[in-house]
Design an enzyme around this catalytic site. Structure first.
Site, PDB file in Angstrom:
ATOM      1  N   ASP A   1       0.786  -1.243   0.000  1.00 13.44           N
ATOM      2  CA  ASP A   1       0.000   0.000   0.000  1.00 13.44           C
ATOM      3  C   ASP A   1       0.821   1.299   0.000  1.00 13.44           C
ATOM      4  O   ASP A   1       0.504   2.238   0.752  1.00 13.44           O
ATOM      5  CB  ASP A   1      -0.975   0.010   1.189  1.00 13.44           C
ATOM      6  CG  ASP A   1      -1.984  -1.132   1.142  1.00 13.44           C
ATOM      7  OD1 ASP A   1      -1.939  -1.928   0.196  1.00 13.44           O
ATOM      8  OD2 ASP A   1      -2.812  -1.233   2.076  1.00 13.44           O
TER       9      ASP A   1
ATOM     10  N   LYS B   1      -6.731  -5.035  -3.122  1.00 13.34           N
ATOM     11  CA  LYS B   1      -7.477  -5.656  -2.008  1.00 13.34           C
ATOM     12  C   LYS B   1      -8.399  -4.624  -1.390  1.00 13.34           C
ATOM     13  O   LYS B   1      -8.213  -3.421  -1.577  1.00 13.34           O
ATOM     14  CB  LYS B   1      -6.495  -6.193  -0.963  1.00 13.34           C
ATOM     15  CG  LYS B   1      -5.658  -5.072  -0.359  1.00 13.34           C
ATOM     16  CD  LYS B   1      -4.685  -5.572   0.660  1.00 13.34           C
ATOM     17  CE  LYS B   1      -3.900  -4.435   1.260  1.00 13.34           C
ATOM     18  NZ  LYS B   1      -4.708  -3.452   2.004  1.00 13.34           N
TER      19      LYS B   1
ATOM     20  N   CYS C   1      -2.048  -2.659   7.738  1.00 15.38           N
ATOM     21  CA  CYS C   1      -1.948  -3.626   6.639  1.00 15.38           C
ATOM     22  C   CYS C   1      -0.664  -4.451   6.674  1.00 15.38           C
ATOM     23  O   CYS C   1      -0.695  -5.648   6.366  1.00 15.38           O
ATOM     24  CB  CYS C   1      -2.138  -2.916   5.312  1.00 15.38           C
ATOM     25  SG  CYS C   1      -3.857  -2.364   5.111  1.00 15.38           S
TER      26      CYS C   1
END
Ligand code: VGL
Ligand code: ZN
Length: 205
Positions: A15, A113, A158
């Site tokens: 990310d 995702k 994450c």
């Protein structure tokens, strides 16, 4: 130390997107500082995957989807707690793009995702129901890769959940210690995440 110590491992870049960097909707303090660190090592791996948090408008994790609720508070969805965030990483927006300085040219796999409207997905391996796979575990299994190095944003969300799932999958797991930064909400979240990761055998390299 051997020159190419990562040649049998996969690098999983989590990310590194505009919304998690300075000026972004869910800016992680000093988030973009991970980029030169990641770029410097990403070509040394057998396989490199980069993930994008990629939410539909009205996503369940957005405070704006819950009338009367503010970002950075927690609500229960069914029985599961869900931290509410500012709207971030909306599919197709510039906030969801990789940061322009991240070198993704050497990535073998780009994985999105968090695409389900009603379920969040912090981990690169499973959605937050802990059972719906993203496909990454199968991919690494097919490639006979049993060692992963994680980096990116954010260590308390994450990256943390990805590393915990990787341990649960029986992979050997390291985290690039200069290649991660944390949201830091609630207070102490980074410290708790790092302690828990060390407790389950994740090494910081
Ligand atoms: C993340 C909060 C919400 C992350 C994603 O990438 O750590 N954090 N969505
Ligand atoms: Zn998200």
């Amino acid at each position: 130390m051997k020159k190419n110590k990562f040649k049998d491992s996969a690098l999983i870049i989590i990310d590194v997107q505009n919304d998690f960097c300075s000026g972004g909707a869910l800016a992680v303090p000093d988030g973009e500082a991970v980029i030169p660190v990641i770029n410097a090592v990403s070509e040394q791996f057998a396989f490199t995957a980069a993930t994008q948090d990629w939410h539909p408008e009205g996503h369940v994790s957005f405070a704006s989807s819950h009338p009367g609720q503010s970002p950075y508070t927690t609500v229960n969805i069914g029985k599961a707690p869900q931290m509410l965030w500012p709207d971030h990483c909306v599919a197709g927006t510039s906030g969801a793009d990789f940061h322009p300085e991240l070198n993704t040219d050497s990535c073998n796999m780009l994985l999105r995702k968090g695409t389900a409207l009603q379920m969040d997905s912090y981990s690169a391996f499973f959605e937050n129901d802990r059972v719906t796979p993203t496909g990454l575990a199968g991919c690494l299994h097919n490639l006979n890769i049993s060692s992963v190095v994680l980096c990116g944003l954010a260590i308390d969300y994450c990256v943390f959940y990805s590393a915990m799932d990787a341990v649960g999958l029986g992979l050997s797991v390291s985290i690039l210690k200069d290649g991660v930064r944390g949201v830091g909400v609630p207070q102490g979240s980074v410290r708790r995440a790092v302690d828990e990761l060390k407790r389950v055998g994740v090494s910081f390299v």
